[in-house]
Design a protein around this motif. Sequence first.
Motif, PDB file in Angstrom:
ATOM      1  N   ILE A 110      13.916   8.640   4.705  1.00 16.52           N
ATOM      2  CA  ILE A 110      13.116   9.544   5.538  1.00 16.52           C
ATOM      3  C   ILE A 110      14.065  10.510   6.254  1.00 16.52           C
ATOM      4  CG2 ILE A 110      11.391   9.730   7.367  1.00 16.52           C
ATOM      5  CD1 ILE A 110      10.643   6.823   6.855  1.00 16.52           C
ATOM      6  N   ARG A 111      13.902  11.806   5.954  1.00 16.41           N
ATOM      7  CA  ARG A 111      14.726  12.826   6.609  1.00 16.41           C
ATOM      8  C   ARG A 111      13.847  14.017   6.988  1.00 16.41           C
ATOM      9  NH1 ARG A 111      20.333  13.126   2.994  1.00 16.41           N
ATOM     10  NH2 ARG A 111      20.839  10.874   3.138  1.00 16.41           N
ATOM     11  N   GLU A 112      13.929  14.353   8.264  1.00 13.72           N
ATOM     12  CA  GLU A 112      13.173  15.495   8.788  1.00 13.72           C
ATOM     13  C   GLU A 112      11.689  15.395   8.431  1.00 13.72           C
ATOM     14  OE1 GLU A 112      15.068  18.995   7.379  1.00 13.72           O
ATOM     15  OE2 GLU A 112      16.890  18.676   8.571  1.00 13.72           O
ATOM     16  N   GLY A 113      11.139  14.185   8.547  1.00 13.55           N
ATOM     17  CA  GLY A 113       9.708  13.984   8.309  1.00 13.55           C
ATOM     18  C   GLY A 113       9.306  13.950   6.854  1.00 13.55           C
ATOM     19  N   TRP A 114      10.281  13.923   5.932  1.00 12.90           N
ATOM     20  CA  TRP A 114       9.974  13.904   4.501  1.00 12.90           C
ATOM     21  C   TRP A 114      10.390  12.553   3.919  1.00 12.90           C
ATOM     22  CZ3 TRP A 114       7.007  17.171   1.874  1.00 12.90           C
ATOM     23  CH2 TRP A 114       6.989  17.119   0.487  1.00 12.90           C
ATOM     24  N   VAL A 115       9.477  11.911   3.195  1.00 11.76           N
ATOM     25  CA  VAL A 115       9.729  10.588   2.621  1.00 11.76           C
ATOM     26  C   VAL A 115      10.100  10.738   1.151  1.00 11.76           C
ATOM     27  CG1 VAL A 115       8.797   8.281   2.210  1.00 11.76           C
ATOM     28  CG2 VAL A 115       8.053   9.588   4.212  1.00 11.76           C
ATOM     29  N   THR A 116      11.270  10.194   0.791  1.00  8.50           N
ATOM     30  CA  THR A 116      11.786  10.297  -0.577  1.00  8.50           C
ATOM     31  C   THR A 116      11.999   8.904  -1.151  1.00  8.50           C
ATOM     32  OG1 THR A 116      12.967  12.307   0.051  1.00  8.50           O
ATOM     33  CG2 THR A 116      13.602  11.273  -2.026  1.00  8.50           C
TER      34      THR A 116
ATOM     35  N   ARG B  12      10.747  -0.501   8.099  1.00  6.82           N
ATOM     36  CA  ARG B  12      11.342  -1.633   7.390  1.00  6.82           C
ATOM     37  C   ARG B  12      11.732  -1.250   5.971  1.00  6.82           C
ATOM     38  NH1 ARG B  12       7.102  -4.408  10.007  1.00  6.82           N
ATOM     39  NH2 ARG B  12       5.872  -4.366   8.092  1.00  6.82           N
ATOM     40  N   MET B  13      10.904  -0.464   5.302  1.00  9.26           N
ATOM     41  CA  MET B  13      11.206  -0.048   3.933  1.00  9.26           C
ATOM     42  C   MET B  13      12.449   0.838   3.893  1.00  9.26           C
ATOM     43  SD  MET B  13       7.271   0.634   2.655  1.00  9.26           S
ATOM     44  CE  MET B  13       7.650   1.028   0.937  1.00  9.26           C
ATOM     45  N   GLN B  14      12.605   1.690   4.887  1.00  6.71           N
ATOM     46  CA  GLN B  14      13.808   2.521   4.943  1.00  6.71           C
ATOM     47  C   GLN B  14      15.047   1.656   5.184  1.00  6.71           C
ATOM     48  OE1 GLN B  14      14.041   5.321   8.192  1.00  6.71           O
ATOM     49  NE2 GLN B  14      15.357   6.710   7.024  1.00  6.71           N
ATOM     50  N   ALA B  15      14.920   0.663   6.074  1.00  5.98           N
ATOM     51  CA  ALA B  15      16.050  -0.222   6.364  1.00  5.98           C
ATOM     52  C   ALA B  15      16.472  -1.006   5.129  1.00  5.98           C
ATOM     53  CB  ALA B  15      15.686  -1.166   7.505  1.00  5.98           C
TER      54      ALA B  15
ATOM     55  N   LEU C 273       0.829  -1.206   0.000  1.00  3.98           N
ATOM     56  CA  LEU C 273       0.000   0.000   0.000  1.00  3.98           C
ATOM     57  C   LEU C 273       0.866   1.260   0.000  1.00  3.98           C
ATOM     58  CD1 LEU C 273      -2.739   1.367   0.140  1.00  3.98           C
ATOM     59  CD2 LEU C 273      -2.720   1.025   2.632  1.00  3.98           C
ATOM     60  N   LEU C 274       1.859   1.326   0.869  1.00  2.39           N
ATOM     61  CA  LEU C 274       2.741   2.490   0.910  1.00  2.39           C
ATOM     62  C   LEU C 274       3.523   2.624  -0.399  1.00  2.39           C
ATOM     63  CD1 LEU C 274       4.084   2.122   4.560  1.00  2.39           C
ATOM     64  CD2 LEU C 274       2.522   3.892   3.719  1.00  2.39           C
ATOM     65  N   SER C 275       3.921   1.506  -0.986  1.00  5.05           N
ATOM     66  CA  SER C 275       4.630   1.550  -2.273  1.00  5.05           C
ATOM     67  C   SER C 275       3.745   2.163  -3.347  1.00  5.05           C
ATOM     68  CB  SER C 275       5.067   0.135  -2.680  1.00  5.05           C
ATOM     69  OG  SER C 275       5.949  -0.416  -1.743  1.00  5.05           O
ATOM     70  N   TRP C 276       2.469   1.763  -3.356  1.00  2.90           N
ATOM     71  CA  TRP C 276       1.552   2.297  -4.370  1.00  2.90           C
ATOM     72  C   TRP C 276       1.362   3.799  -4.187  1.00  2.90           C
ATOM     73  CZ3 TRP C 276      -2.921   5.010  -4.755  1.00  2.90           C
ATOM     74  CH2 TRP C 276      -3.573   4.997  -5.991  1.00  2.90           C
ATOM     75  N   VAL C 277       1.170   4.255  -2.967  1.00  2.00           N
ATOM     76  CA  VAL C 277       0.958   5.691  -2.713  1.00  2.00           C
ATOM     77  C   VAL C 277       2.182   6.490  -3.128  1.00  2.00           C
ATOM     78  CG1 VAL C 277       0.519   7.430  -0.959  1.00  2.00           C
ATOM     79  CG2 VAL C 277      -0.695   5.252  -0.864  1.00  2.00           C
ATOM     80  N   LEU C 278       3.372   6.016  -2.797  1.00  4.67           N
ATOM     81  CA  LEU C 278       4.599   6.739  -3.148  1.00  4.67           C
ATOM     82  C   LEU C 278       4.774   6.833  -4.657  1.00  4.67           C
ATOM     83  CD1 LEU C 278       7.143   5.429  -0.498  1.00  4.67           C
ATOM     84  CD2 LEU C 278       6.532   7.821  -0.903  1.00  4.67           C
ATOM     85  N   LEU C 279       4.519   5.723  -5.356  1.00  5.20           N
ATOM     86  CA  LEU C 279       4.717   5.728  -6.803  1.00  5.20           C
ATOM     87  C   LEU C 279       3.711   6.625  -7.517  1.00  5.20           C
ATOM     88  CD1 LEU C 279       5.494   1.955  -7.449  1.00  5.20           C
ATOM     89  CD2 LEU C 279       7.076   3.870  -7.687  1.00  5.20           C
ATOM     90  N   ASN C 280       2.516   6.778  -6.958  1.00  6.31           N
ATOM     91  CA  ASN C 280       1.474   7.559  -7.629  1.00  6.31           C
ATOM     92  C   ASN C 280       1.368   8.994  -7.124  1.00  6.31           C
ATOM     93  OD1 ASN C 280      -0.268   5.680  -9.518  1.00  6.31           O
ATOM     94  ND2 ASN C 280       0.273   4.446  -7.725  1.00  6.31           N
ATOM     95  N   ALA C 281       1.919   9.270  -5.957  1.00  7.64           N
ATOM     96  CA  ALA C 281       1.854  10.635  -5.426  1.00  7.64           C
ATOM     97  C   ALA C 281       3.229  11.259  -5.225  1.00  7.64           C
ATOM     98  CB  ALA C 281       1.080  10.637  -4.101  1.00  7.64           C
ATOM     99  N   GLY C 282       4.299  10.481  -5.400  1.00  7.29           N
ATOM    100  CA  GLY C 282       5.648  11.030  -5.310  1.00  7.29           C
ATOM    101  C   GLY C 282       6.097  11.285  -3.879  1.00  7.29           C
ATOM    102  N   ASP C 283       7.258  11.954  -3.759  1.00  7.86           N
ATOM    103  CA  ASP C 283       7.805  12.282  -2.443  1.00  7.86           C
ATOM    104  C   ASP C 283       6.815  13.152  -1.666  1.00  7.86           C
ATOM    105  OD1 ASP C 283       9.968  10.992  -3.501  1.00  7.86           O
ATOM    106  OD2 ASP C 283      11.166  12.797  -3.811  1.00  7.86           O
ATOM    107  N   GLN C 284       6.729  12.933  -0.378  1.00  5.32           N
ATOM    108  CA  GLN C 284       5.747  13.652   0.434  1.00  5.32           C
ATOM    109  C   GLN C 284       6.128  13.535   1.907  1.00  5.32           C
ATOM    110  OE1 GLN C 284       1.929  11.166   0.164  1.00  5.32           O
ATOM    111  NE2 GLN C 284       3.301  10.207  -1.318  1.00  5.32           N
ATOM    112  N   SER C 285       5.443  14.291   2.712  1.00  5.30           N
ATOM    113  CA  SER C 285       5.728  14.223   4.144  1.00  5.30           C
ATOM    114  C   SER C 285       5.243  12.902   4.705  1.00  5.30           C
ATOM    115  CB  SER C 285       5.040  15.375   4.870  1.00  5.30           C
ATOM    116  OG  SER C 285       3.632  15.175   4.889  1.00  5.30           O
TER     117      SER C 285
END
Length: 473
Positions: free
Chosen positions: A430-436, A421-424, A372-384
């Motif tokens: 994830i830096r300063e609350g921003w997911v890239t 887990r995805m970051q690991a 689910l998180l993978s789908w949101v990131l791929l369709n909405a891009g980097d985000q908080s």
Amino acid sequence: MSQTVELPLWLFALILVFAAVTFASHFLFPSVRWFFRRRLERAVARLNQRLERPIQPFNLTQRHDMIQRLIFDPQVTQAIADHAHAEGIPENVAFQEARRYAREIVPSFSAFTYFSLAIRAARLLSNAVYTVQFGHQRSGSLRAIDPDATVIFVMNHRSNMDYVLVTYLAAERSALSYAVGEWARVWPLSGLIRAMGAYFIRRRSRSGLYHKVLAAYVRLATQAGVTQAVFPEGGLTLDGRIAPVKLGLLRYMVEAYDPKRRDVVFVPVALNYDRVLEDSILTSAARRGQRRFRARIGVIALRLLRQLGLWLIGRYRRAGFAAVNFGEPLSLRAYMEAHPTTAETESAVVRGIGHELMVRIARNMPVLPVPLLSWVLLNAGDQSRATLLARAEDILATLSEGTVAARKVDSGLALEQALVRMQARGLLDIREGWVTIETQRLDGLQFYANSIAHLIPAKMLAEQKENAASANV
């Protein structure tokens, strides 16, 4: 008659050995075999009392007897004659070839190995690697299946852990007979798999005789009521999507159906994971555009050993959720009554059954945090971080109860843990609350997102892209 005969000591010893062997083979061994056979039958009878679908006598047939029954099947006998004529070889040579195929296919089921070893190992391994979720089980639909029907579990294939997970899943229902590919034909794994009742298949064989022998075995097992499990995709998915159905085994099962005898009921089973142990191998194969894996079961074993090492030093963490959902069973009797067949339309009916089963699997695919998180990131891009989690929660709220396997736990906590887990694993940063998104691992994100992409409503997809565009502005 009473004269003394002198014999060398070595010859006398040899006569005693032959006499002992003859006595044992004619008197002792049959009694011992009968004794243990009776104990086995009583043990199986007790076991059948707690199983929803009892072990069929077909499973317990001696392997040698089953091989003989298979190679002397009328259809196989005709195939042997046809093969000998087509290849210009003697029939006894073709017969030996068929025997070799039969020995390769026929399992040697052991109730002790399956229920005392395999199920315990499957339960231990599944719960050690994953947090297992049995999401939408449709228990009522499964219990409503005719007790005399042959049940076939039809599953999507994401990982070699599928075998382990479904064996654990079906522990209280029945012993499953798997169709296993050539990857498992290695010593000593092959012996263990045979003892669990699995049968090996050659996915790329072009031999007409081989396919006749395989079809005969599947027909006999299906008509005998053996509970089976098949992966109609024919192999592991390389891109995370459900692959097109391959009709070989399904065709044999449909051909085995006799309306005057027992029904055949297909049960769709959808499996999904937060972490597929072979994901890097599969995505690499997808990039190369070929189904050649440099490692298969050995890679999983190596990673499991690595996880064991982490457990020993107190740094072990589970790989997230593994989930199983059942779809609505499909009765072959009901389907055939609704779709009358002729010789010309039989192939179309098999294709229709295969398509319907894959639709039911896709419809019940478990939605887990990492996909689910993978789908949101791929369709909405980097985000908080907060926005990503809120968008994932919104999607969960719109999806059917039957597809969301993680509702038994706090969804917010599950999503938070999945992000860690995805970051690991290097899928995101994830830096300063921003997911890239980590661009080097886009194929990994896509692999997981593809497993549930078909479940996301088009309206939700449009909203995600519109929000992403607004944020970029």
